[in-house]
Design a protein around this motif. Structure first.
Motif, PDB file in Angstrom:
ATOM      1  N   LEU A 135      52.849   9.324  -0.557  1.00 41.14           N
ATOM      2  CA  LEU A 135      51.897  10.353  -1.013  1.00 41.14           C
ATOM      3  C   LEU A 135      52.530  11.744  -1.035  1.00 41.14           C
ATOM      4  CD1 LEU A 135      48.439   9.611   0.614  1.00 41.14           C
ATOM      5  CD2 LEU A 135      49.019   9.638  -1.791  1.00 41.14           C
ATOM      6  N   LEU A 136      53.583  11.937  -0.281  1.00 39.44           N
ATOM      7  CA  LEU A 136      54.223  13.246  -0.207  1.00 39.44           C
ATOM      8  C   LEU A 136      55.129  13.542  -1.403  1.00 39.44           C
ATOM      9  CD1 LEU A 136      55.174  13.233   3.574  1.00 39.44           C
ATOM     10  CD2 LEU A 136      53.221  14.324   2.479  1.00 39.44           C
ATOM     11  N   TYR A 137      55.500  12.529  -2.168  1.00 40.06           N
ATOM     12  CA  TYR A 137      56.441  12.732  -3.278  1.00 40.06           C
ATOM     13  C   TYR A 137      55.888  13.685  -4.330  1.00 40.06           C
ATOM     14  CZ  TYR A 137      58.802   8.616  -1.340  1.00 40.06           C
ATOM     15  OH  TYR A 137      59.430   7.723  -0.523  1.00 40.06           O
ATOM     16  N   GLY A 138      54.647  13.535  -4.724  1.00 39.46           N
ATOM     17  CA  GLY A 138      54.044  14.405  -5.741  1.00 39.46           C
ATOM     18  C   GLY A 138      53.960  15.854  -5.295  1.00 39.46           C
ATOM     19  N   PRO A 139      53.378  16.130  -4.112  1.00 36.48           N
ATOM     20  CA  PRO A 139      53.351  17.511  -3.642  1.00 36.48           C
ATOM     21  C   PRO A 139      54.751  18.094  -3.427  1.00 36.48           C
ATOM     22  CG  PRO A 139      51.685  16.245  -2.511  1.00 36.48           C
ATOM     23  CD  PRO A 139      52.490  15.274  -3.318  1.00 36.48           C
ATOM     24  N   LEU A 140      55.693  17.276  -2.974  1.00 40.45           N
ATOM     25  CA  LEU A 140      57.068  17.763  -2.813  1.00 40.45           C
ATOM     26  C   LEU A 140      57.668  18.147  -4.164  1.00 40.45           C
ATOM     27  CD1 LEU A 140      59.427  18.280  -0.891  1.00 40.45           C
ATOM     28  CD2 LEU A 140      60.130  15.916  -1.275  1.00 40.45           C
ATOM     29  N   PHE A 141      57.428  17.344  -5.179  1.00 36.56           N
ATOM     30  CA  PHE A 141      57.871  17.670  -6.530  1.00 36.56           C
ATOM     31  C   PHE A 141      57.255  18.987  -6.996  1.00 36.56           C
ATOM     32  CE2 PHE A 141      56.782  17.502 -11.067  1.00 36.56           C
ATOM     33  CZ  PHE A 141      58.054  17.518 -11.612  1.00 36.56           C
ATOM     34  N   ALA A 142      55.971  19.178  -6.708  1.00 38.61           N
ATOM     35  CA  ALA A 142      55.287  20.408  -7.112  1.00 38.61           C
ATOM     36  C   ALA A 142      55.868  21.624  -6.389  1.00 38.61           C
ATOM     37  CB  ALA A 142      53.792  20.294  -6.846  1.00 38.61           C
ATOM     38  N   VAL A 143      56.177  21.483  -5.123  1.00 40.18           N
ATOM     39  CA  VAL A 143      56.790  22.595  -4.380  1.00 40.18           C
ATOM     40  C   VAL A 143      58.159  22.936  -4.959  1.00 40.18           C
ATOM     41  CG1 VAL A 143      57.799  23.233  -2.141  1.00 40.18           C
ATOM     42  CG2 VAL A 143      55.512  22.240  -2.245  1.00 40.18           C
ATOM     43  N   LEU A 144      58.943  21.920  -5.277  1.00 41.83           N
ATOM     44  CA  LEU A 144      60.258  22.173  -5.877  1.00 41.83           C
ATOM     45  C   LEU A 144      60.116  22.838  -7.240  1.00 41.83           C
ATOM     46  CD1 LEU A 144      62.166  18.917  -4.891  1.00 41.83           C
ATOM     47  CD2 LEU A 144      62.423  21.209  -3.906  1.00 41.83           C
ATOM     48  N   GLY A 145      59.143  22.418  -8.031  1.00 42.12           N
ATOM     49  CA  GLY A 145      58.897  23.053  -9.328  1.00 42.12           C
ATOM     50  C   GLY A 145      58.477  24.499  -9.168  1.00 42.12           C
TER      51      GLY A 145
END
Length: 139
Positions: A16-26
């Motif tokens: 579940l953390l992959y999507g929010p982590l991607f958003a933070v990196l973006g």
């Protein structure tokens, strides 16, 4: 409560953390380049987490393998250990039933033929077949 001898989850909730982590990196990449779209990145992170949750739930429900002191669980199906007579050197006949309710062994899983007390052979499956065999043997 039964002792768990072997447990293999179909997925972990850390995905579940992959999507929010991607958003933070973006968002951080946008900070470096200039203009940021904070609300958009929050929505992207939440959206990816929301669509990931049912996937994780399904994998945990249908691809979990568990051996307790009394039962073997393969996805949605359980087999009492008392019905299992042989796990070593069992040949898999063509058309043997796959435990868990599927048509075939799930992708990326290995199969383990098991002989039951009615002399039928069924296919159990796991990513670590040797650990499953050991758990079923009781050693």
């Amino acid at each position: 409560m039964s002792e768990i001898r072997y447990l293999e989850r179909g997925a972990t909730w850390t995905a579940l953390l992959y999507g929010p982590l991607f958003a933070v990196l973006g968002y951080l990449a946008e900070l470096v380049t200039g203009a940021t779209h904070t609300v958009a990145w929050i929505l992207v992170g939440l959206g990816l987490a929301v669509i990931t949750a049912p996937w994780i739930y399904a994998r945990r429900r249908f691809l979990t393998v568990k051996v307790t002191s009394t039962e073997l669980w393969e996805g949605r199906e359980s087999v009492p250990l008392s019905k299992i007579t042989q796990v070593d050197d069992v040949g898999a006949p063509t058309g043997a039933r796959v435990l868990g309710g599927g048509w075939s062994t799930p992708r990326k899983y290995d199969e383990l033929p098991i002989r039951l007390d009615d002399d039928t052979v069924v296919l159990a499956w796991a990513k670590d077949v040797e650990a499953l065999r050991t758990a079923l043997s009781g050693t």
